[in-house]
Enzyme design. Sequence first.
Site, mmCIF file in Angstrom:
data_model
loop_
_atom_site.group_PDB
_atom_site.id
_atom_site.type_symbol
_atom_site.label_atom_id
_atom_site.label_comp_id
_atom_site.label_asym_id
_atom_site.label_seq_id
_atom_site.Cartn_x
_atom_site.Cartn_y
_atom_site.Cartn_z
ATOM 1 N N GLY A 93 -6.733 -5.979 3.067
ATOM 2 C CA GLY A 93 -5.297 -5.699 2.911
ATOM 3 C C GLY A 93 -4.711 -4.844 4.010
ATOM 4 N N CYS A 143 -4.253 -1.450 4.553
ATOM 5 C CA CYS A 143 -4.904 -0.261 5.129
ATOM 6 C C CYS A 143 -5.896 -0.665 6.205
ATOM 7 C CB CYS A 143 -5.604 0.531 4.021
ATOM 8 S SG CYS A 143 -6.429 1.998 4.635
ATOM 9 N N HIS A 162 -14.880 31.816 9.510
ATOM 10 C CA HIS A 162 -14.163 32.170 10.739
ATOM 11 C C HIS A 162 -14.822 31.496 11.928
ATOM 12 C CE1 HIS A 162 -12.000 34.499 13.708
ATOM 13 N NE2 HIS A 162 -13.155 34.681 14.327
HETATM 14 C C1 LIG Z 1 1.441 1.513 9.471
HETATM 15 C C2 LIG Z 1 0.896 2.020 8.169
HETATM 16 C C3 LIG Z 1 0.072 3.122 8.168
HETATM 17 C C4 LIG Z 1 -0.447 3.605 6.966
HETATM 18 N N1 LIG Z 1 -1.238 4.705 6.997
HETATM 19 C C5 LIG Z 1 -1.730 5.199 5.848
HETATM 20 C C6 LIG Z 1 -2.564 6.343 5.846
HETATM 21 O O1 LIG Z 1 -2.868 6.902 6.888
HETATM 22 N N2 LIG Z 1 -3.038 6.791 4.663
HETATM 23 C C7 LIG Z 1 -2.726 6.176 3.483
HETATM 24 O O2 LIG Z 1 -3.186 6.628 2.440
HETATM 25 N N3 LIG Z 1 -1.932 5.094 3.452
HETATM 26 C C8 LIG Z 1 -1.430 4.581 4.604
HETATM 27 N N4 LIG Z 1 -0.655 3.473 4.572
HETATM 28 C C9 LIG Z 1 -0.373 2.834 3.275
HETATM 29 C C10 LIG Z 1 -1.576 1.990 2.816
HETATM 30 O O3 LIG Z 1 -1.933 1.084 3.823
HETATM 31 C C11 LIG Z 1 -1.236 1.251 1.541
HETATM 32 O O4 LIG Z 1 -0.725 2.162 0.605
HETATM 33 C C12 LIG Z 1 -2.458 0.584 0.948
HETATM 34 O O5 LIG Z 1 -3.041 -0.331 1.854
HETATM 35 C C13 LIG Z 1 -2.051 -0.156 -0.330
HETATM 36 O O6 LIG Z 1 -3.127 -0.838 -0.833
HETATM 37 P P1 LIG Z 1 -2.960 -1.942 -1.926
HETATM 38 O O7 LIG Z 1 -4.319 -2.193 -2.434
HETATM 39 O O8 LIG Z 1 -1.926 -1.576 -2.900
HETATM 40 O O9 LIG Z 1 -2.350 -3.236 -1.170
HETATM 41 P P2 LIG Z 1 -2.715 -3.936 0.180
HETATM 42 O O10 LIG Z 1 -3.684 -3.157 0.984
HETATM 43 O O11 LIG Z 1 -1.438 -4.301 0.825
HETATM 44 O O12 LIG Z 1 -3.474 -5.251 -0.272
HETATM 45 C C14 LIG Z 1 -2.849 -6.303 -0.928
HETATM 46 C C15 LIG Z 1 -3.627 -7.594 -0.663
HETATM 47 O O13 LIG Z 1 -3.148 -8.592 -1.542
HETATM 48 C C16 LIG Z 1 -3.068 -9.808 -0.832
HETATM 49 N N5 LIG Z 1 -2.087 -10.643 -1.546
HETATM 50 C C17 LIG Z 1 -0.768 -10.391 -1.730
HETATM 51 N N6 LIG Z 1 -0.200 -11.355 -2.471
HETATM 52 C C18 LIG Z 1 -1.173 -12.241 -2.767
HETATM 53 C C19 LIG Z 1 -1.196 -13.467 -3.493
HETATM 54 N N7 LIG Z 1 -0.107 -13.932 -4.095
HETATM 55 N N8 LIG Z 1 -2.354 -14.132 -3.572
HETATM 56 C C20 LIG Z 1 -3.490 -13.652 -2.971
HETATM 57 N N9 LIG Z 1 -3.518 -12.497 -2.283
HETATM 58 C C21 LIG Z 1 -2.383 -11.800 -2.177
HETATM 59 C C22 LIG Z 1 -2.627 -9.386 0.547
HETATM 60 O O14 LIG Z 1 -2.927 -10.377 1.511
HETATM 61 C C23 LIG Z 1 -3.432 -8.121 0.743
HETATM 62 O O15 LIG Z 1 -4.690 -8.386 1.327
HETATM 63 C C24 LIG Z 1 -0.138 2.959 5.748
HETATM 64 C C25 LIG Z 1 0.685 1.820 5.746
HETATM 65 C C26 LIG Z 1 1.190 1.360 6.940
HETATM 66 C C27 LIG Z 1 2.067 0.143 6.919
#
Ligand SMILES: Cc1cc2nc3c(=O)[nH]c(=O)nc-3n(C[C@H](O)[C@H](O)[C@H](O)COP(=O)(O)OP(=O)(O)OC[C@H]3O[C@@H](n4cnc5c(N)ncnc54)[C@H](O)[C@@H]3O)c2cc1C
Length: 459
Positions: free
Chosen positions: A40, A42, A441
């Site tokens: 996803g 991250c 420290h």
């Molecule tokens: C530039 C950037 C930097 C970031 N830096 C940080 C950080 O330093 N620290 C931090 O804690 N957070 C950070 N984040 C936020 C973090 O990336 C997200 O909060 C986290 O990845 C969310 O995870 P998730 O499991 O909810 O979803 P995601 O990681 O978005 O995973 C969702 C998955 O579901 C899949 N999917 C979606 N719809 C469907 C479907 N209908 N059928 C099949 N598969 C599907 C997608 O392809 C994806 O692989 C950052 C975000 C960005 C954009």
Amino acid sequence: MSANYDAIVIGTGQAGPSLAGRMAARGMNVAIVERKLFGGTCVNTGCIPTKTMVASAYAAHMARRAGVYGVNVEGTVSVDMARVKARKDAVSGKSRTGVEGWLKGMKNCTVYEGHARFESPHEISVGEHRLTSDRIFLNVGGRAIVPDMPGVDQVPYLTNSSMMAVDFLPKHLIVIGGSYVGLEFGQMFRRFGSEVTVVEMGPRLVHKEDEDVSAAIREIVESEGISVRLNAKCIAFSRSGDQAVVHLDCEDDARTVTGTHVLLAVGRRPNTDDLGLEKAGVALDAHGNIAVDDQLRTSVPGIWALGDCNGKGGFTHTAYNDGEIASANLLDNDPRRVSDRITAYALYIDPPLGRAGMTEAEVRRSGRKALIGKRPMARIARAVEKDETQGFIKILIDAQTHEILGASILGVGGDEVIHSILDVMYAKAPYTVIQRAVHIHPTVSELIPTILGELQPLI
Ligand SMILES: Cc1cc2nc3c(=O)[nH]c(=O)nc-3n(C[C@H](O)[C@H](O)[C@H](O)COP(=O)(O)OP(=O)(O)OC[C@H]3O[C@@H](n4cnc5c(N)ncnc54)[C@H](O)[C@@H]3O)c2cc1C
């Protein structure tokens, strides 16, 4: 082709894989579906690649500052963007293939690659497959918002996803959005050598933080030559040859910035629009997030929503914690809840901002009696030794219970030091526990007890 499972997980972000792993280890027959890249946001377009690039940017920054430390670097410091990208791809790719290989090799787990949609409350389609289950976990995450700003379709804009393919140095990068994602990209590309302008609609950067934090962050990025344009209330785009023109004010044509590339970093939206939720009857909240209760149950029995798609966190650690909450409730008879969680996150500019609990503004709004301790990094020996003295530490205490209400640590090591405060908050212990702790420290952390010994009433 149809198959019934004990549980279906949609999405392989931060909550789904570990939950699938726990259920499969208990002997449940699990299906997990991924439509794009394993791991996803991250792993592929968020935390891991950006922090890998932030490390390259830090190296460039420190190479330019080498003379401060008495170190000679011959010639000018330049950055090979193709190698920065290759390094980022290697780190992120290892993580992605790790998740993919783990899931595909997992006993009791079947991986489907394709887009999952509800056909009915307990039936999912993935291409020609029909999967049914009494337990469906949605971990579909989110994506960058492309705002409906006039002319946005006339410029070839970038988002956090398309930024991942950038293996060249943009001459002038205009970042739309002066918050977490925008500032991280803005500072890193400035350090790589781009001219950078950050355009923010509001009157200050990172508006969710306290005003003193916003002001200090502005000072940090401006000190590196980033141009900050605030109060851009009405943003529009046009082209001038191969340049992108960003209009900051719909009434004043003179307020424009012209650059070579535009990055849109104005927020994220949940991937809930193409999931067939209407066929399942799953309710959304006003922001389009999947509405959930404190144990992540949606409006439909047997369907849960975890991670960014439920709007309860927005971070990797909160998404992962959602997976832990779901598995604790389902498998361990342990009624863990979202509301057990204390707000905590970091902003990875350099120096970073580590945050826990309430901001000062939130404490003031709550009306409770509070104490405050604050110290600039310039008065912390470790920061002085490292010649990284930007920022400050601020801690807020409930004057009655003596529990810590929140902290902002903007400064070198702030993303790590914040945990000394966060853990005491989880323990619900009085601040005097840290005040009397003997820290090592010289560290930034050693000043936390000192600050807690100098608290003043918040007036
Ligand atoms: C530039 C950037 C930097 C970031 N830096 C940080 C950080 O330093 N620290 C931090 O804690 N957070 C950070 N984040 C936020 C973090 O990336 C997200 O909060 C986290 O990845 C969310 O995870 P998730 O499991 O909810 O979803 P995601 O990681 O978005 O995973 C969702 C998955 O579901 C899949 N999917 C979606 N719809 C469907 C479907 N209908 N059928 C099949 N598969 C599907 C997608 O392809 C994806 O692989 C950052 C975000 C960005 C954009």
